[in-house]
Design a protein around this motif. Sequence first.
Motif, mmCIF file in Angstrom:
data_model
loop_
_atom_site.group_PDB
_atom_site.id
_atom_site.type_symbol
_atom_site.label_atom_id
_atom_site.label_comp_id
_atom_site.label_asym_id
_atom_site.label_seq_id
_atom_site.Cartn_x
_atom_site.Cartn_y
_atom_site.Cartn_z
ATOM 1 N N MET A 1 -9.952 9.105 13.877
ATOM 2 C CA MET A 1 -9.245 8.997 15.159
ATOM 3 C C MET A 1 -10.067 8.371 16.283
ATOM 4 N N VAL A 2 -11.358 8.709 16.381
ATOM 5 C CA VAL A 2 -12.102 8.306 17.583
ATOM 6 C C VAL A 2 -13.479 7.703 17.337
ATOM 7 N N SER A 3 -14.046 7.857 16.147
ATOM 8 C CA SER A 3 -15.427 7.415 15.960
ATOM 9 C C SER A 3 -15.535 5.902 15.878
ATOM 10 N N GLU A 4 -16.684 5.396 16.275
ATOM 11 C CA GLU A 4 -16.961 3.973 16.165
ATOM 12 C C GLU A 4 -17.036 3.572 14.700
ATOM 13 N N GLU A 5 -17.552 4.487 13.878
ATOM 14 C CA GLU A 5 -17.674 4.225 12.446
ATOM 15 C C GLU A 5 -16.296 4.017 11.797
ATOM 16 N N GLY A 6 -15.293 4.744 12.295
ATOM 17 C CA GLY A 6 -13.964 4.644 11.707
ATOM 18 C C GLY A 6 -13.067 3.612 12.362
ATOM 19 N N LYS A 7 -13.598 2.866 13.320
ATOM 20 C CA LYS A 7 -12.770 1.900 14.048
ATOM 21 C C LYS A 7 -12.186 0.832 13.125
ATOM 22 N N ARG A 8 -12.967 0.403 12.140
ATOM 23 C CA ARG A 8 -12.480 -0.634 11.229
ATOM 24 C C ARG A 8 -11.295 -0.118 10.420
ATOM 25 N N VAL A 9 -11.355 1.132 10.001
ATOM 26 C CA VAL A 9 -10.252 1.715 9.243
ATOM 27 C C VAL A 9 -9.001 1.778 10.118
ATOM 28 N N LYS A 10 -9.178 2.224 11.345
ATOM 29 C CA LYS A 10 -8.051 2.320 12.274
ATOM 30 C C LYS A 10 -7.452 0.949 12.549
ATOM 31 N N ASP A 11 -8.316 -0.058 12.742
ATOM 32 C CA ASP A 11 -7.835 -1.418 13.002
ATOM 33 C C ASP A 11 -7.098 -1.983 11.788
ATOM 34 N N ASN A 12 -7.617 -1.694 10.594
ATOM 35 C CA ASN A 12 -6.947 -2.164 9.374
ATOM 36 C C ASN A 12 -5.557 -1.552 9.239
ATOM 37 N N ALA A 13 -5.455 -0.260 9.559
ATOM 38 C CA ALA A 13 -4.151 0.407 9.484
ATOM 39 C C ALA A 13 -3.169 -0.224 10.465
ATOM 40 N N LYS A 14 -3.631 -0.554 11.655
ATOM 41 C CA LYS A 14 -2.754 -1.183 12.644
ATOM 42 C C LYS A 14 -2.247 -2.533 12.158
ATOM 43 N N ARG A 15 -3.098 -3.254 11.430
ATOM 44 C CA ARG A 15 -2.691 -4.568 10.937
ATOM 45 C C ARG A 15 -1.626 -4.488 9.840
ATOM 46 N N MET A 16 -1.423 -3.308 9.287
ATOM 47 C CA MET A 16 -0.445 -3.149 8.213
ATOM 48 C C MET A 16 1.000 -3.206 8.702
ATOM 49 N N THR A 17 1.199 -3.140 10.016
ATOM 50 C CA THR A 17 2.582 -3.119 10.528
ATOM 51 C C THR A 17 3.357 -4.368 10.135
ATOM 52 N N ASP A 18 2.705 -5.507 10.060
ATOM 53 C CA ASP A 18 3.408 -6.738 9.727
ATOM 54 C C ASP A 18 3.863 -6.758 8.270
ATOM 55 N N LEU A 19 3.173 -5.979 7.432
ATOM 56 C CA LEU A 19 3.506 -5.931 6.016
ATOM 57 C C LEU A 19 4.467 -4.790 5.705
ATOM 58 N N PHE A 20 4.239 -3.630 6.315
ATOM 59 C CA PHE A 20 5.003 -2.429 6.003
ATOM 60 C C PHE A 20 6.093 -2.110 7.025
ATOM 61 N N GLY A 21 6.087 -2.785 8.151
ATOM 62 C CA GLY A 21 7.056 -2.450 9.182
ATOM 63 C C GLY A 21 7.823 -3.630 9.744
ATOM 64 N N ASN A 22 7.709 -4.782 9.098
ATOM 65 C CA ASN A 22 8.312 -6.006 9.613
ATOM 66 C C ASN A 22 9.642 -6.269 8.914
ATOM 67 N N LYS A 23 10.733 -6.311 9.661
ATOM 68 C CA LYS A 23 12.057 -6.495 9.076
ATOM 69 C C LYS A 23 12.188 -7.852 8.386
ATOM 70 N N SER A 24 11.601 -8.874 8.974
ATOM 71 C CA SER A 24 11.683 -10.202 8.375
ATOM 72 C C SER A 24 11.003 -10.220 7.009
ATOM 73 N N THR A 25 9.838 -9.590 6.917
ATOM 74 C CA THR A 25 9.125 -9.503 5.644
ATOM 75 C C THR A 25 9.957 -8.747 4.621
ATOM 76 N N SER A 26 10.522 -7.616 5.047
ATOM 77 C CA SER A 26 11.335 -6.803 4.147
ATOM 78 C C SER A 26 12.559 -7.577 3.661
ATOM 79 N N ASP A 27 13.243 -8.264 4.564
ATOM 80 C CA ASP A 27 14.429 -9.031 4.195
ATOM 81 C C ASP A 27 14.087 -10.142 3.211
ATOM 82 N N SER A 28 12.914 -10.759 3.403
ATOM 83 C CA SER A 28 12.503 -11.830 2.501
ATOM 84 C C SER A 28 12.343 -11.318 1.074
ATOM 85 N N TYR A 29 11.731 -10.142 0.949
ATOM 86 C CA TYR A 29 11.573 -9.541 -0.379
ATOM 87 C C TYR A 29 12.929 -9.252 -1.012
#
Length: 486
Positions: A446-474
């Motif tokens: 949640m807050v550590s500098e060490e875990g920032k990369r994990v948090k940032d990677n999770a945020k980047r997943m929205t385009d793959l797992f939460g994008n309607k256009s991506t889902s419709d294409s599949y």
Amino acid sequence: MFIHGVYLLTYIDCSLQTAFMEETDKVLHIVMFPWLAIGHLKPFFRFSKCLARKGHRISFISTPRNLQRIAEIPHDLIHLINLISFPLPEVEHLPPDAESSMDVPCVKQQLLKIALDLLEPSVRSFLESTEPKPDWIVYDYASHWLPKMAAEIGISRAYFSLFTAAFMAFFGPPAALMNGENARSTAEDYTVVPEWIPFPSNMAFRVYEMTKNMEKDSSGNNYDSGTSDSLRFGISIHESDIVIFRSCEEFEPEWFDVVRKIYTKPVIPIGVVLPMEDEEDASEDNQEWPKIKDWLDSHECNSVVYVALGTEATLTHKETRELALGLEQSNFPFFWVLNRGNHSAILPDGFRERVSDRGFIYAKWAPQIKILGHPAVGGFLTHCGWNSVTEALGFGRVLILFPVMNDQGLNARLLQEKNVGVEIPRNEEDGSFTSDSVAESLRLAMVSEEGKRVKDNAKRMTDLFGNKSTSDSYIDSFVSFLIHYK
């Protein structure tokens, strides 16, 4: 645009590529037959609605109580989705009102498989008599008798895996599953990465995870259904025309390469199949949302930890205690769903009072998608069920991984490999953990500098797992494949 689009064309004659885009008016009749678990029923039904929105007719088969549990058919799809209800046959030791895996302890789920197998004559009668004749039947792993039946009737077969490609790759080729080759009979056998995985990986279970998966009830009875799960998986895959995965090619490309090689047939990812807006609006617990929202609104953005372990997972008294104390020690505000068993009665003494200013303990079915979508939620302490994972990554929530049963251990390994979650450390033999390890994992994610990369990677997943256009294409690519198959 997507790798899966390239893959699909390898299975279709190039001369059809123009028709691939032009033919849009063919209506398919698709039969859906999921396994008797909420975690299977709901994504099958969500997938059904996606296909119906493309204009295709759906016959959705299950039992009366399970059909009541899934969301109502949207008004605009009533003419396209037909719910087919078959009463579940009585089976000794199976409670009369048990129609889903959430209705029985894990050790009694084999009894549900006996009951499912007894539905074979009813399903055959429906498939032979329904009009128009189904073009496809989409089925789950447990109904191993279904693909042969469908082939005899002349219906194309699609095995729909609600498990990741990584999980299915771990269990190997269908022939090995059916013939008992590469047999793994002990918990330790599952702690080794199999030989058919051609690259370095941590994709293996821990001893405690498989020990729990293999446990018997207190009398020593494992309620054998007469057909092992490995045989059910093997036949369901082997006798299918195609294999569908509720996953994204871009998320686990190396694992799709493995399953394509070992299955030697079309393997088609359909994306995560996004939840629809009407899904939780029809929930009987939706009336609770205003109260939950008010509580979430009172907290800062990305500050709350959402804690939910699914509909089937059960924790011991000690596990519940350590998890509670870890949440307390972390000092994060948290929303904890306790809707399985009487966990709320075994919380540590004084716990509710000590966390009353920052902890919301909820003992009902929660509107998970709404909660995960609220800006106050920053992290998700999850059992690593694939449905929950895809919903969380759709909103870019960092994951705190706490696998409990079934496929969840391998899901946790995959999510670690993809660097979108932090797993709570546990003793690999007995699964024990401490409140300190819970609190430290939460802080890391949640807050550590060490875990920032994990948090940032999770945020980047929205385009793959939460994008309607991506889902419709599949979904569009998949529908085109079904129309032009053979």
